[in-house]
Design an enzyme around this catalytic site. Structure first.
Site, PDB file in Angstrom:
ATOM      1  N   ASP A 100       0.841  -1.197   0.000  1.00 30.87           N
ATOM      2  CA  ASP A 100       0.000   0.000   0.000  1.00 30.87           C
ATOM      3  C   ASP A 100       0.875   1.246   0.000  1.00 30.87           C
ATOM      4  OD1 ASP A 100       0.824  -0.632   2.681  1.00 30.87           O
ATOM      5  OD2 ASP A 100      -0.659   0.781   3.446  1.00 30.87           O
ATOM      6  N   GLU A 167       0.120  -1.027   5.853  1.00 33.64           N
ATOM      7  CA  GLU A 167       1.220  -0.443   6.630  1.00 33.64           C
ATOM      8  C   GLU A 167       1.062   1.061   6.790  1.00 33.64           C
ATOM      9  OE1 GLU A 167       5.079   1.321   7.645  1.00 33.64           O
ATOM     10  OE2 GLU A 167       3.891   1.672   5.844  1.00 33.64           O
ATOM     11  N   ASP A 200      12.357  -1.278   4.107  1.00 29.01           N
ATOM     12  CA  ASP A 200      11.297  -0.259   4.169  1.00 29.01           C
ATOM     13  C   ASP A 200      11.819   1.006   4.836  1.00 29.01           C
ATOM     14  OD1 ASP A 200       8.787   0.920   3.919  1.00 29.01           O
ATOM     15  OD2 ASP A 200       8.014   0.030   5.761  1.00 29.01           O
TER      16      ASP A 200
END
Length: 475
Positions: A100, A167, A200
């Site tokens: 997302d 997330e 990330d």
């Protein structure tokens, strides 16, 4: 153990195809915080699941249920759990990412359509929402899988995957999903996991790759001050009543000073001093005075700025609710206002340890006002900090991979922000967790004109693949 030369060659010769696939992913507007785009998030999850299946990964889509958002009951996007390989002689690596993205509109200040990947040939930038956060890194793993599949090379490790679509909106349902999978033991898909790799986050600068071994936690608070039964005219009631806004401003000013020092007694005292070995990590980081001035407004001592960002708690004031903020000059005394602030936490701090200090301090300071208004303190949400062992073979494998691809020794960093799932993996699985960033500090994640440099995407893919070989060879 370095990756085969054929692997690196494959990545180089298929770079354009990889960028096209990234463009396909960016085009799916998987904005998890917008109810209107929920179906797009689910479409993105299905697209990613299909890509994994085509590359030989066995997957299952985990239904995380529903939730309430923006006045609607919405289906949560599925978690994608995957596995490839079950050789007991090989190590098993669990890879996490999220599919997302943050909201983006051209009118926000984007120079191009945020959901059309633009390849800037002059700068080498791949511009588009999700390019660096986190679709680029996820597709880096797909690139690795594709290279091995098409070259007929066996993967050096067993791989497990955990990809989510919430997330950017609280990761709702993911912790429970992970914990339930772990509880299944040998019947679960995470059985035998030796380490976790998450991509990330970002380098500390634009020059030197990084490995991240720590994240700050957070404790988020709201202060509400309630006074008169209704908003009042300042010409009629100014200086005749205790104004809620005045109390709130004064109270919030007592939380932190202009240098960023936390004024709540006991908060800083929880943090043990650094030792010489830790100090050397900060001194070695590739971080210059120019970087400091750009990021922190001109504090000149490198270690002070880095430690302030990474290993010390911080308190930030975020906003005020209930006050007049529109265009014009409304002369109102608001009857009720609220202020929000958060404290970024470092070990051994936890939200549970911090809350009593915050409550006691605010209550004592408010009592000094002798105000007729009422104060309410609310703890809204939080998460624990996380720190890993940089001497673990998982970090050593990543270090060797970076040195092999970039010919540089990485910076060892701790992030100032929070990625709650990191701690969930560490506590649930009891294994070392590594953050291996692909993008640079100037990628603009969450901002306008988000980008991932072509070199970071392609060379970063090589790092991910080489890392797996180094894990496979680790003692």
């Amino acid at each position: 153990m370095p990756a085969p030369a054929s692997f690196s060659n494959y990545i180089d010769t298929h770079a354009d195809a990889f960028i096209k696939r990234l463009g396909d992913a960016v085009a799916i507007q998987s904005i998890s915080s917008d109810a209107r785009r929920r179906q797009d998030v689910i479409v993105m999850g299905n697209w990613l699941n299909g890509q994994l299946n085509e590359l030989g990964v066995e997957t299952k889509l985990v239904d995380l249920g529903t939730h309430e958002m923006q006045g609607q009951t919405l289906q949560l996007p599925p978690a994608i759990i995957g596995r490839l390989g079950s050789d007991p002689a090989k190590k098993t690596v669990l890879i996490y990412g999220h599919y997302d993205v943050q909201p983006a509109l051209k009118t926000d200040g984007w120079k191009t359509d945020p959901f059309t990947l633009v390849v800037d040939e002059d700068s080498g930038r791949l511009i588009g929402r999700g390019s660096t956060d986190d679709k680029g890194p996820i597709l880096g793993w797909l690139n690795v899988l594709e290279a091995h599949k098409n070259l007929g090379i066996a993967m050096p490790v067993n791989v497990r995957f955990c990809f989510e679509g919430m997330e950017e909106n609280g990761s709702e349902g993911l912790d429970e999903c992970i914990q339930e999978e772990v509880k299944k033991g040998k019947d679960g898909w995470f059985d035998g996991v030796d380490c976790v790799c998450i991509s990330d986050n970002y380098w500390l600068n634009t020059r030197t790759p990084a490995l991240t071994y720590g994240l700050r936690g957070i404790a988020y608070f709201s202060i509400k001050i309630t006074g008169p039964g209704q908003d009042l005219h300042s010409g009629l009631f100014g200086r005749t009543v205790h104004e809620p806004m005045t109390d709130l401003i004064k109270l919030m000013s007592k939380l932190v000073d202009h240098n960023g020092d936390i004024l709540i007694p006991g908060i800083d005292d929880m943090v043990p001093p650094h030792d010489e070995e830790e100090l050397k990590l900060y001194q070695k980081m590739d971080y210059t005075i120019d970087d400091i001035e750009e990021a922190a407004g001109g504090k000149e001592k490198k270690t002070t700025v880095l430690m302030g960002r990474m290993r010390q708690p911080s308190l930030s004031l975020h906003g005020i609710e209930g006050a007049f903020s529109a265009v014009g000059a409304k002369t109102v005394i608001p009857a009720k206002v609220g202020g929000k602030f958060s404290i970024r936490l470092v070990p051994p701090q936890t939200p549970e340890k911090i809350i009593p200090f915050v409550n006691a301090y605010l209550e004592a300071e408010f009592a000094k006002f002798n105000s007729k208004n009422k104060m309410e303190i609310e703890y809204l949400h939080g998460g624990k900090p996380w720190v890993a062992d940089v001497k673990h073979w998982n970090f050593e494998a990543a270090k060797k991979a970076i040195e092999a691809v970039y010919k540089k020794t990485p910076d060892y960093t701790r992030e100032g922000g929070s990625i709650p799932v990191t701690l969930t993996f560490a506590e649930s699985l009891g294994v070392n967790v590594l953050l291996l960033p692909m993008g640079r500090a100037d990628d603009g994640a969450h901002s306008t004109n988000e980008k991932l440099d072509r070199s970071n995407f392609i060379e970063g893919t090589k790092v991910l693949g080489t890392y797996l070989y180094e894990v496979g060879a680790a003692a």
